[in-house]
Write an enzyme that holds these catalytic residues in place. Structure first.
Site, PDB file in Angstrom:
ATOM      1  N   SER A   1     -60.173  39.957  21.617  1.00  0.00           N
ATOM      2  CA  SER A   1     -60.843  41.245  21.779  1.00  0.00           C
ATOM      3  C   SER A   1     -61.684  41.238  23.047  1.00  0.00           C
ATOM      4  O   SER A   1     -62.210  40.189  23.459  1.00  0.00           O
ATOM      5  CB  SER A   1     -61.755  41.452  20.568  1.00  0.00           C
ATOM      6  OG  SER A   1     -62.687  42.458  20.827  1.00  0.00           O
ATOM      7  N   ALA A   2     -61.855  42.417  23.617  1.00  0.00           N
ATOM      8  CA  ALA A   2     -62.745  42.559  24.778  1.00  0.00           C
ATOM      9  C   ALA A   2     -64.175  42.183  24.409  1.00  0.00           C
ATOM     10  O   ALA A   2     -65.006  41.994  25.300  1.00  0.00           O
ATOM     11  CB  ALA A   2     -62.694  43.991  25.283  1.00  0.00           C
TER      12      ALA A   2
ATOM     13  N   TYR B   1     -68.280  38.400  14.006  1.00  0.00           N
ATOM     14  CA  TYR B   1     -66.873  38.758  14.265  1.00  0.00           C
ATOM     15  C   TYR B   1     -66.487  38.343  15.691  1.00  0.00           C
ATOM     16  O   TYR B   1     -65.464  37.701  15.917  1.00  0.00           O
ATOM     17  CB  TYR B   1     -66.672  40.268  14.074  1.00  0.00           C
ATOM     18  CG  TYR B   1     -65.468  40.813  14.799  1.00  0.00           C
ATOM     19  CD1 TYR B   1     -64.194  40.616  14.298  1.00  0.00           C
ATOM     20  CD2 TYR B   1     -65.607  41.495  16.017  1.00  0.00           C
ATOM     21  CE1 TYR B   1     -63.084  41.083  14.984  1.00  0.00           C
ATOM     22  CE2 TYR B   1     -64.513  41.969  16.707  1.00  0.00           C
ATOM     23  CZ  TYR B   1     -63.247  41.762  16.196  1.00  0.00           C
ATOM     24  OH  TYR B   1     -62.158  42.211  16.888  1.00  0.00           O
TER      25      TYR B   1
ATOM     26  N   LYS C   1     -63.792  35.256  17.478  1.00  0.00           N
ATOM     27  CA  LYS C   1     -62.782  35.399  18.545  1.00  0.00           C
ATOM     28  C   LYS C   1     -63.047  34.390  19.661  1.00  0.00           C
ATOM     29  O   LYS C   1     -62.127  33.738  20.155  1.00  0.00           O
ATOM     30  CB  LYS C   1     -62.789  36.830  19.101  1.00  0.00           C
ATOM     31  CG  LYS C   1     -62.422  37.909  18.082  1.00  0.00           C
ATOM     32  CD  LYS C   1     -61.006  37.758  17.550  1.00  0.00           C
ATOM     33  CE  LYS C   1     -60.645  38.806  16.529  1.00  0.00           C
ATOM     34  NZ  LYS C   1     -59.381  38.518  15.820  1.00  0.00           N
TER      35      LYS C   1
ATOM     36  N   TYR D   1     -57.778  42.719  23.319  1.00  0.00           N
ATOM     37  CA  TYR D   1     -57.593  44.160  23.143  1.00  0.00           C
ATOM     38  C   TYR D   1     -58.851  44.901  23.546  1.00  0.00           C
ATOM     39  O   TYR D   1     -59.959  44.493  23.203  1.00  0.00           O
ATOM     40  CB  TYR D   1     -57.353  44.528  21.674  1.00  0.00           C
ATOM     41  CG  TYR D   1     -56.287  43.771  20.946  1.00  0.00           C
ATOM     42  CD1 TYR D   1     -55.200  43.194  21.596  1.00  0.00           C
ATOM     43  CD2 TYR D   1     -56.351  43.660  19.555  1.00  0.00           C
ATOM     44  CE1 TYR D   1     -54.228  42.515  20.879  1.00  0.00           C
ATOM     45  CE2 TYR D   1     -55.386  42.987  18.839  1.00  0.00           C
ATOM     46  CZ  TYR D   1     -54.323  42.406  19.500  1.00  0.00           C
ATOM     47  OH  TYR D   1     -53.374  41.748  18.785  1.00  0.00           O
ATOM     48  N   PHE D   2     -58.656  46.065  24.165  1.00  0.00           N
ATOM     49  CA  PHE D   2     -59.783  46.974  24.368  1.00  0.00           C
ATOM     50  C   PHE D   2     -59.855  47.867  23.115  1.00  0.00           C
ATOM     51  O   PHE D   2     -59.945  47.330  22.029  1.00  0.00           O
ATOM     52  CB  PHE D   2     -59.696  47.635  25.744  1.00  0.00           C
ATOM     53  CG  PHE D   2     -60.194  46.654  26.794  1.00  0.00           C
ATOM     54  CD1 PHE D   2     -59.457  45.504  27.095  1.00  0.00           C
ATOM     55  CD2 PHE D   2     -61.444  46.791  27.375  1.00  0.00           C
ATOM     56  CE1 PHE D   2     -59.956  44.531  27.968  1.00  0.00           C
ATOM     57  CE2 PHE D   2     -61.946  45.833  28.258  1.00  0.00           C
ATOM     58  CZ  PHE D   2     -61.195  44.706  28.546  1.00  0.00           C
ATOM     59  N   ASN D   3     -59.841  49.177  23.195  1.00  0.00           N
ATOM     60  CA  ASN D   3     -60.067  49.973  21.975  1.00  0.00           C
ATOM     61  C   ASN D   3     -58.795  50.671  21.514  1.00  0.00           C
ATOM     62  O   ASN D   3     -58.482  51.776  21.990  1.00  0.00           O
ATOM     63  CB  ASN D   3     -61.162  51.010  22.244  1.00  0.00           C
ATOM     64  CG  ASN D   3     -62.538  50.376  22.393  1.00  0.00           C
ATOM     65  OD1 ASN D   3     -62.746  49.533  23.264  1.00  0.00           O
ATOM     66  ND2 ASN D   3     -63.481  50.759  21.561  1.00  0.00           N
TER      67      ASN D   3
ATOM     68  N   ASN E   1     -66.118  52.796  10.887  1.00  0.00           N
ATOM     69  CA  ASN E   1     -67.096  52.289  11.861  1.00  0.00           C
ATOM     70  C   ASN E   1     -66.757  52.779  13.252  1.00  0.00           C
ATOM     71  O   ASN E   1     -67.637  53.014  14.068  1.00  0.00           O
ATOM     72  CB  ASN E   1     -67.040  50.754  11.923  1.00  0.00           C
ATOM     73  CG  ASN E   1     -67.402  50.140  10.593  1.00  0.00           C
ATOM     74  OD1 ASN E   1     -68.480  50.410  10.072  1.00  0.00           O
ATOM     75  ND2 ASN E   1     -66.510  49.334  10.026  1.00  0.00           N
TER      76      ASN E   1
ATOM     77  N   ARG F   1     -65.511  53.644  26.931  1.00  0.00           N
ATOM     78  CA  ARG F   1     -64.607  52.563  26.517  1.00  0.00           C
ATOM     79  C   ARG F   1     -63.201  52.823  27.047  1.00  0.00           C
ATOM     80  O   ARG F   1     -62.847  53.945  27.388  1.00  0.00           O
ATOM     81  CB  ARG F   1     -64.520  52.489  24.983  1.00  0.00           C
ATOM     82  CG  ARG F   1     -65.806  52.127  24.266  1.00  0.00           C
ATOM     83  CD  ARG F   1     -66.222  50.683  24.493  1.00  0.00           C
ATOM     84  NE  ARG F   1     -67.410  50.348  23.734  1.00  0.00           N
ATOM     85  CZ  ARG F   1     -68.660  50.601  24.135  1.00  0.00           C
ATOM     86  NH1 ARG F   1     -68.891  51.184  25.297  1.00  0.00           N
ATOM     87  NH2 ARG F   1     -69.682  50.244  23.374  1.00  0.00           N
TER      88      ARG F   1
ATOM     89  N   ARG G   1     -76.429  52.643  18.772  1.00  0.00           N
ATOM     90  CA  ARG G   1     -76.097  51.685  17.711  1.00  0.00           C
ATOM     91  C   ARG G   1     -76.406  50.275  18.229  1.00  0.00           C
ATOM     92  O   ARG G   1     -76.037  49.943  19.370  1.00  0.00           O
ATOM     93  CB  ARG G   1     -74.608  51.823  17.383  1.00  0.00           C
ATOM     94  CG  ARG G   1     -74.116  50.970  16.246  1.00  0.00           C
ATOM     95  CD  ARG G   1     -72.682  51.313  15.867  1.00  0.00           C
ATOM     96  NE  ARG G   1     -71.726  51.027  16.941  1.00  0.00           N
ATOM     97  CZ  ARG G   1     -70.407  51.224  16.842  1.00  0.00           C
ATOM     98  NH1 ARG G   1     -69.881  51.741  15.743  1.00  0.00           N
ATOM     99  NH2 ARG G   1     -69.614  50.938  17.861  1.00  0.00           N
TER     100      ARG G   1
HETATM  101  N1  UFG Z   1     -69.370  55.666  18.557  1.00  0.00           N
HETATM  102  C1  UFG Z   1     -69.985  56.862  18.234  1.00  0.00           C
HETATM  103  N2  UFG Z   1     -69.867  57.318  16.958  1.00  0.00           N
HETATM  104  C2  UFG Z   1     -69.190  56.635  15.985  1.00  0.00           C
HETATM  105  C3  UFG Z   1     -68.581  55.417  16.320  1.00  0.00           C
HETATM  106  C4  UFG Z   1     -68.689  54.961  17.611  1.00  0.00           C
HETATM  107  O1  UFG Z   1     -70.620  57.500  19.075  1.00  0.00           O
HETATM  108  O2  UFG Z   1     -69.132  57.120  14.844  1.00  0.00           O
HETATM  109  C5  UFG Z   1     -69.425  55.221  19.948  1.00  0.00           C
HETATM  110  C6  UFG Z   1     -69.977  53.816  20.161  1.00  0.00           C
HETATM  111  O3  UFG Z   1     -71.366  53.852  20.315  1.00  0.00           O
HETATM  112  C7  UFG Z   1     -69.211  53.388  21.418  1.00  0.00           C
HETATM  113  C8  UFG Z   1     -67.867  54.094  21.299  1.00  0.00           C
HETATM  114  O4  UFG Z   1     -68.089  55.168  20.399  1.00  0.00           O
HETATM  115  O5  UFG Z   1     -69.853  53.894  22.563  1.00  0.00           O
HETATM  116  C9  UFG Z   1     -66.756  53.209  20.728  1.00  0.00           C
HETATM  117  O6  UFG Z   1     -67.192  52.631  19.514  1.00  0.00           O
HETATM  118  P1  UFG Z   1     -66.158  51.940  18.504  1.00  0.00           P
HETATM  119  O7  UFG Z   1     -66.926  51.514  17.303  1.00  0.00           O
HETATM  120  O8  UFG Z   1     -64.981  52.814  18.293  1.00  0.00           O
HETATM  121  O9  UFG Z   1     -65.622  50.687  19.328  1.00  0.00           O
HETATM  122  P2  UFG Z   1     -66.431  49.472  19.993  1.00  0.00           P
HETATM  123  O10 UFG Z   1     -66.170  49.545  21.455  1.00  0.00           O
HETATM  124  O11 UFG Z   1     -67.832  49.415  19.566  1.00  0.00           O
HETATM  125  O12 UFG Z   1     -65.708  48.231  19.315  1.00  0.00           O
HETATM  126  C10 UFG Z   1     -64.306  48.058  19.410  1.00  0.00           C
HETATM  127  C11 UFG Z   1     -63.821  47.319  18.172  1.00  0.00           C
HETATM  128  C12 UFG Z   1     -64.341  45.916  18.138  1.00  0.00           C
HETATM  129  C13 UFG Z   1     -64.070  45.231  19.423  1.00  0.00           C
HETATM  130  C14 UFG Z   1     -64.534  46.022  20.604  1.00  0.00           C
HETATM  131  C15 UFG Z   1     -64.038  45.383  21.861  1.00  0.00           C
HETATM  132  O13 UFG Z   1     -64.216  47.984  16.992  1.00  0.00           O
HETATM  133  O14 UFG Z   1     -63.667  45.217  17.115  1.00  0.00           O
HETATM  134  O15 UFG Z   1     -64.009  47.353  20.557  1.00  0.00           O
HETATM  135  O16 UFG Z   1     -64.606  45.923  22.978  1.00  0.00           O
HETATM  136  F1  UFG Z   1     -64.694  44.033  19.420  1.00  0.00           F
END
Ligand code: UFG
Length: 339
Positions: A125-126, A150, A154, A178-180, A199, A232, A293
């Site tokens: 994961s990134a 978590y 990784k 992986y990115f998103n 989440n 992202r 968050r």
């Molecule tokens: N976000 C919101 N509202 C939400 C959920 C997320 O505003 O309900 C925002 C977050 O603050 C962030 C963006 O949307 O700015 C993306 O958040 P995600 O939770 O979708 O993804 P993350 O980038 O936090 O995390 C994901 C995966 C992880 C992984 C990471 C790698 O969930 O498993 O990418 O960069 F580690």
């Protein structure tokens, strides 16, 4: 020769199974449906028109895993998806995360050693870049920090794989960062089906669009980004799946250990994602601006040029395609795989 896909009924695993089958590989799925559904297997058969080999197996159970390799002597590559993946939950349950994620991988790798299987693809994961040293972030950026258990699983597994490859020159390992991943198969038959309140941003937006939530939560609008929301690198899950097929081809050239970012190279803010989703679903979505968050970074997107140069792989879908396919899945399956 066949490819064992652990966690092959899961979100990324199931999309990868389709791409592998379409590329002509024989596939065996091992899954215990901890975070997935048996329905996925039927849907995979519907999409591919082929019967899909499946084995109910807990990757942490040494005996079950050994039996699986004993019964399937033709396995010559493993793509290991089976793992827990919720950042917040990992903070609450570190022991479960280390046991399951590291324990499961160790169990598979021990069985591979015993049965002489030398090719392994690892879902990284990134998140291993922590706060990346530079953006876009390439594979040379320091990748040894994490902000939650978590992420540490990784980081640690990557190191374990480097050590294994240093000791066994016949091993070939592809670490894929992986990115998103978002979106769904264009058929609308498989997609992301998180348990409880999602989440991640995209499933939350998709569930808001079908009316499960009043508004979309926006975690922070005061980041140092163009519109103040987090940025992202969202990648269509089908593109990500094709990246795994490209990685398998690379392993079969006896490449040793290789590491690739799988992303598009483009960053989108939370607001831009919501706007793209509104276009896809044809309705306006209410937004609730909440505090940042904990543990989130302002911005991260990939430099995916190494994967392009060495795997001949590059993402094809854009953010509108991702939202269209996510909406197609969500609107056809409002409760995911549940009745
Ligand atoms: N976000 C919101 N509202 C939400 C959920 C997320 O505003 O309900 C925002 C977050 O603050 C962030 C963006 O949307 O700015 C993306 O958040 P995600 O939770 O979708 O993804 P993350 O980038 O936090 O995390 C994901 C995966 C992880 C992984 C990471 C790698 O969930 O498993 O990418 O960069 F580690």
């Amino acid at each position: 020769m066949s490819i064992l896909v652990t966690g092959g009924a899961g979100y990324i695993g199931s999309h990868t199974v389709i791409e592998l089958i379409e590329a002509g590989y024989d596939v065996l799925i091992a899954d215990n449906f901890y975070n997935s559904s048996p329905k996925v297997i039927d849907r995979l058969q519907q999409i591919t028109g082929k019967s899909v080999q499946f084995c109910l197996c807990d990757v942490c159970d040494e005996k079950q895993v050994d039996n699986l390799f004993s019964r399937h002597k033709d396995i010559d590559c493993v793509i290991h998806f089976a793992a827990y993946k919720a950042v917040g939950e990992s903070v609450e349950k570190p022991l479960e995360y280390y046991s399951n994620n590291i324990g499961g991988a160790m169990c598979i790798l021990r069985a591979m050693k015993k049965h002489g299987v030398k090719n392994f693809v690892f879902s990284s994961s990134a998140t291993v870049y922590g706060q990346p040293e530079k953006i876009p972030c390439d594979e040379s950026c320091p990748a040894g920090s994490a902000t939650n258990p978590y992420g540490w699983t990784k980081v640690m597994q990557e190191q374990i794989l480097r050590d294994i490859c240093a000791a066994d020159k016949e091993m070939n390992v592809a670490i894929l960062r992986y990115f998103n991943p978002i979106g769904a198969h264009p058929s609308g038959l498989i997609g992301e089906d998180p348990n409880g309140i999602p989440n991640n941003l995209l499933p939350y937006v998709a569930q808001a669009a079908i009316g499960k939530f009043d508004s979309v939560r926006v975690f922070g609008d005061d980041y140092p980004t163009a519109d103040g929301t987090g940025v992202r690198d969202y990648i269509h899950v089908v593109d990500l799946a094709k990246g795994h097929v490209a990685a398998v081809r690379k392993l079969y050239t006896n490449c040793g250990i290789v590491t690739y970012n799988l992303g598009t190279g483009k960053g989108y803010s939370v607001f831009q994602v919501i706007e793209a989703f509104e276009k896809a679903c044809g309705k306006k979505l209410k937004r609730s601006i909440l505090p940042r968050r904990a543990g989130d970074i302002a911005e991260n997107y990939a430099d995916p040029s190494k994967a392009k140069a060495e795997l001949g792989w590059q993402a094809q879908y854009d953010i509108n395609d991702m939202c269209r396919d996510a909406w197609n899945w969500q609107s056809k399956n409002p409760n995911g795989y549940k009745e």
